[in-house]
Design a protein around this motif. Structure first.
Motif, PDB file in Angstrom:
ATOM      1  N   UNK A 136      -5.257  -1.256   7.774  1.00 19.22           N
ATOM      2  CA  UNK A 136      -6.054  -0.244   7.087  1.00 19.22           C
ATOM      3  C   UNK A 136      -6.544  -0.801   5.749  1.00 19.22           C
ATOM      4  N   UNK A 137      -7.821  -0.561   5.482  1.00 23.40           N
ATOM      5  CA  UNK A 137      -8.400  -1.066   4.231  1.00 23.40           C
ATOM      6  C   UNK A 137      -8.729   0.110   3.310  1.00 23.40           C
ATOM      7  N   UNK A 138      -8.190   0.054   2.101  1.00 27.38           N
ATOM      8  CA  UNK A 138      -8.569   1.043   1.092  1.00 27.38           C
ATOM      9  C   UNK A 138      -9.426   0.316   0.072  1.00 27.38           C
ATOM     10  N   UNK A 139     -10.644   0.760  -0.080  1.00 27.92           N
ATOM     11  CA  UNK A 139     -11.477   0.200  -1.151  1.00 27.92           C
ATOM     12  C   UNK A 139     -11.274   1.104  -2.351  1.00 27.92           C
ATOM     13  N   UNK A 140     -10.921   0.487  -3.466  1.00 28.27           N
ATOM     14  CA  UNK A 140     -10.549   1.295  -4.631  1.00 28.27           C
ATOM     15  C   UNK A 140     -11.739   1.473  -5.574  1.00 28.27           C
ATOM     16  N   UNK A 141     -11.664   2.546  -6.344  1.00 31.01           N
ATOM     17  CA  UNK A 141     -12.720   2.808  -7.337  1.00 31.01           C
ATOM     18  C   UNK A 141     -12.688   1.700  -8.391  1.00 31.01           C
ATOM     19  N   UNK A 142     -13.859   1.381  -8.921  1.00 31.43           N
ATOM     20  CA  UNK A 142     -13.964   0.328  -9.939  1.00 31.43           C
ATOM     21  C   UNK A 142     -13.087   0.644 -11.161  1.00 31.43           C
ATOM     22  N   UNK A 143     -13.068   1.928 -11.535  1.00 29.80           N
ATOM     23  CA  UNK A 143     -12.362   2.271 -12.776  1.00 29.80           C
ATOM     24  C   UNK A 143     -11.044   2.976 -12.510  1.00 29.80           C
ATOM     25  N   UNK A 144     -10.376   2.556 -11.484  1.00 28.35           N
ATOM     26  CA  UNK A 144      -9.091   3.175 -11.133  1.00 28.35           C
ATOM     27  C   UNK A 144      -8.091   2.953 -12.284  1.00 28.35           C
ATOM     28  N   UNK A 145      -7.291   3.980 -12.559  1.00 24.09           N
ATOM     29  CA  UNK A 145      -6.310   3.827 -13.641  1.00 24.09           C
ATOM     30  C   UNK A 145      -5.012   3.273 -13.060  1.00 24.09           C
ATOM     31  N   UNK A 202     -15.028  -6.434  -5.435  1.00 26.89           N
ATOM     32  CA  UNK A 202     -14.281  -5.243  -5.056  1.00 26.89           C
ATOM     33  C   UNK A 202     -12.791  -5.383  -5.308  1.00 26.89           C
ATOM     34  N   UNK A 203     -12.136  -4.241  -5.207  1.00 32.76           N
ATOM     35  CA  UNK A 203     -10.686  -4.143  -5.352  1.00 32.76           C
ATOM     36  C   UNK A 203     -10.201  -3.376  -4.124  1.00 32.76           C
ATOM     37  N   UNK A 204      -9.303  -4.003  -3.357  1.00 38.14           N
ATOM     38  CA  UNK A 204      -8.843  -3.383  -2.113  1.00 38.14           C
ATOM     39  C   UNK A 204      -7.323  -3.306  -2.070  1.00 38.14           C
ATOM     40  N   UNK A 205      -6.846  -2.411  -1.231  1.00 44.00           N
ATOM     41  CA  UNK A 205      -5.448  -2.480  -0.792  1.00 44.00           C
ATOM     42  C   UNK A 205      -5.493  -2.617   0.719  1.00 44.00           C
ATOM     43  N   UNK A 206      -4.832  -3.643   1.224  1.00 37.68           N
ATOM     44  CA  UNK A 206      -4.741  -3.819   2.675  1.00 37.68           C
ATOM     45  C   UNK A 206      -3.358  -3.299   3.050  1.00 37.68           C
ATOM     46  N   UNK A 207      -3.336  -2.181   3.750  1.00 35.45           N
ATOM     47  CA  UNK A 207      -2.061  -1.527   4.059  1.00 35.45           C
ATOM     48  C   UNK A 207      -1.715  -1.748   5.525  1.00 35.45           C
ATOM     49  N   UNK A 208      -0.557  -2.329   5.754  1.00 33.91           N
ATOM     50  CA  UNK A 208      -0.177  -2.662   7.129  1.00 33.91           C
ATOM     51  C   UNK A 208       1.065  -1.872   7.537  1.00 33.91           C
ATOM     52  N   UNK A 209       0.949  -1.246   8.692  1.00 32.43           N
ATOM     53  CA  UNK A 209       2.067  -0.458   9.197  1.00 32.43           C
ATOM     54  C   UNK A 209       1.687   0.151  10.529  1.00 32.43           C
ATOM     55  N   UNK A 210       2.642   0.820  11.144  1.00 32.66           N
ATOM     56  CA  UNK A 210       2.369   1.317  12.503  1.00 32.66           C
ATOM     57  C   UNK A 210       2.493   2.828  12.615  1.00 32.66           C
ATOM     58  N   UNK A 211       3.102   3.446  11.609  1.00 27.16           N
ATOM     59  CA  UNK A 211       3.380   4.883  11.729  1.00 27.16           C
ATOM     60  C   UNK A 211       2.104   5.720  11.764  1.00 27.16           C
ATOM     61  N   UNK A 212       2.197   6.807  12.484  1.00 24.35           N
ATOM     62  CA  UNK A 212       1.090   7.779  12.515  1.00 24.35           C
ATOM     63  C   UNK A 212       1.099   8.556  11.196  1.00 24.35           C
ATOM     64  N   UNK A 213      -0.065   8.860  10.673  1.00 28.11           N
ATOM     65  CA  UNK A 213      -0.126   9.682   9.462  1.00 28.11           C
ATOM     66  C   UNK A 213      -1.509  10.303   9.369  1.00 28.11           C
ATOM     67  N   UNK A 214      -1.655  11.249   8.468  1.00 27.10           N
ATOM     68  CA  UNK A 214      -2.938  11.921   8.279  1.00 27.10           C
ATOM     69  C   UNK A 214      -3.765  11.109   7.275  1.00 27.10           C
ATOM     70  N   UNK A 215      -4.797  10.449   7.773  1.00 18.48           N
ATOM     71  CA  UNK A 215      -5.595   9.524   6.935  1.00 18.48           C
ATOM     72  C   UNK A 215      -6.215  10.250   5.725  1.00 18.48           C
ATOM     73  N   UNK A 216      -6.456  11.553   5.900  1.00 15.79           N
ATOM     74  CA  UNK A 216      -7.098  12.295   4.800  1.00 15.79           C
ATOM     75  C   UNK A 216      -6.193  12.357   3.569  1.00 15.79           C
ATOM     76  N   UNK A 217      -4.877  12.335   3.829  1.00 16.85           N
ATOM     77  CA  UNK A 217      -3.929  12.417   2.709  1.00 16.85           C
ATOM     78  C   UNK A 217      -4.039  11.201   1.794  1.00 16.85           C
TER      79      UNK A 217
END
Ligand code: PEP
Ligand code: MN
Length: 336
Positions: free
Chosen positions: A1-10, A36-51
């Motif tokens: 899963x790729x999270x692209x982060x906001x430029x001005x994240x605190x 860009x600034x990303x978090x590459x999150x690796x895992x297998x568990x099911x979760x609600x992506x909206x959260x």
């Protein structure tokens, strides 16, 4: 899963995102590239992506089913375009041509090649100054002084340079004199080299390993991207098979497959792909039809006198003909 982060994240938003990923059992890898600034999150568990996607500081979130992530086409709408400056691009919807000798040999050769490329509207010259040779007694390249001489001449002609880097210590010395770093087939899985190329703000073209799979090539590109450099070109250059009639077996399949799996531009090298001068042209044209974003091939004013790879090198009239045919074939492919 790729999270692209906001430029001005605190800092506290960043920590909260990391905390939430940990809570769902995901391991987060932070990646900062030129843009860009990303978090590459690796895992297998099911979760609600909206959260996760709705957390402050997350610009967008993408679930990528491939094991490689950042180079996957599954998360990026637009294909990557490599801008070499002065109107020279790879992956801009045209077909890029990169041509030149296997090895840079002397000033005269550089001058003649630049003239040939200029006459035919080719904007990128290839050539090795650090040569990986099977025999230690073969010509191993002019080294950094050769690159400096070449750079000066190429700059005057408005032509960009792509050249192979073989080891980490060469990155800094080559940096100001190349427009694209080439990673050769023998170094596709030199992970230290890939990591270090991730730290530079210059495009990197990665060739497929001699016995490398398509997936391994994509993982090599993932090394460079995850270390911070988004400017990557993939190159199919043939693989070693049981076939002895040709130097390598050019894998035409790799072109549509790579373009399907990745958003990165794909270049074909028919010279190393087949290793026989008389058949470079048909392989090059097949690669264009298959969807290549560019062709890289070897040319020399006197191929039979070339310091390396003469047997697969075109002379300038063969090269001029190939350039025309590449362009015509590209027009045919695009249906215009
Ligand atoms: C080259 O481009 O001259 C070269 C050595 O290529 P490869 O790494 O594909 O063998
Ligand atoms: Mn070569």
């Amino acid at each position: 899963m790729i999270l692209r982060l906001e430029k001005h994240i605190t800092g506290s938003q960043f920590s909260a995102i990391q905390q939430s990923l940990m809570e769902i059992g995901y391991k987060a890898n932070e990646v900062r590239t030129q843009h860009e600034h990303y978090l590459i999150a690796l895992g297998k568990n099911e979760f609600d992506i909206r959260k996760i996607g709705s957390l402050p500081g997350v610009a967008d979130i993408h679930q990528v089913s491939d094991d490689y992530q950042l180079v996957s086409r599954k998360w990026k709408v637009n294909r990557t375009m490599i801008d070499l400056g002065d109107g020279v691009f790879v992956g801009n919807g045209q077909v890029a041509i990169m041509a030149g000798p296997c090895s840079i040999e002397n000033e005269k050769q550089v001058e003649l090649t630049l003239q040939h490329l200029s006459d035919n509207g080719v904007r990128i010259m290839r050539g090795g100054v650090f040569k990986p040779r099977s025999s230690p007694y073969a010509f191993r390249g002019l080294g950094i002084d050769g690159l400096k001489m070449w750079h000066q001449a190429a700059k005057a002609s408005g032509i960009k340079i792509i050249s192979e880097v073989m080891q980490v210590s060469q990155i800094a010395e080559m940096h100001d004199y190349v427009d694209v770093f080439q990673v050769g087939a023998r170094n596709t899985q030199n992970f230290n080299l890939l990591d270090e190329l991730g730290k530079v703000d210059k495009p990197v073209m990665i060739k497929r390993g001699i016995s490398g799979t398509i997936e391994e090539l994509l993982y090599s590109a993932e090394y460079v991207f995850s270390a911070g450099n988004e400017k990557i070109i993939l190159c199919e250059r043939g693989i070693r098979t049981y076939e002895k009639a040709t130097r390598n077996t050019f894998d035409i399949n790799a072109i549509p497959i790579l373009k399907d799996k990745s958003h990165l531009p794909v270049v074909a090298d028919p010279s190393h792909g087949i290793g026989l001068r008389e058949f470079v042209e048909p392989v090059a044209l097949a690669a264009v039809i298959a969807g290549a974003d560019g062709i890289i091939y070897e040319t020399h004013q006197k191929p039979n006198e070339a310091a390396s790879d003469g047997q697969q090198t075109l002379d300038f009239s063969e090269s001029a003909r190939l350039i025309k045919k590449i362009r015509n074939t590209f027009e045919l492919r695009e249906g215009s």
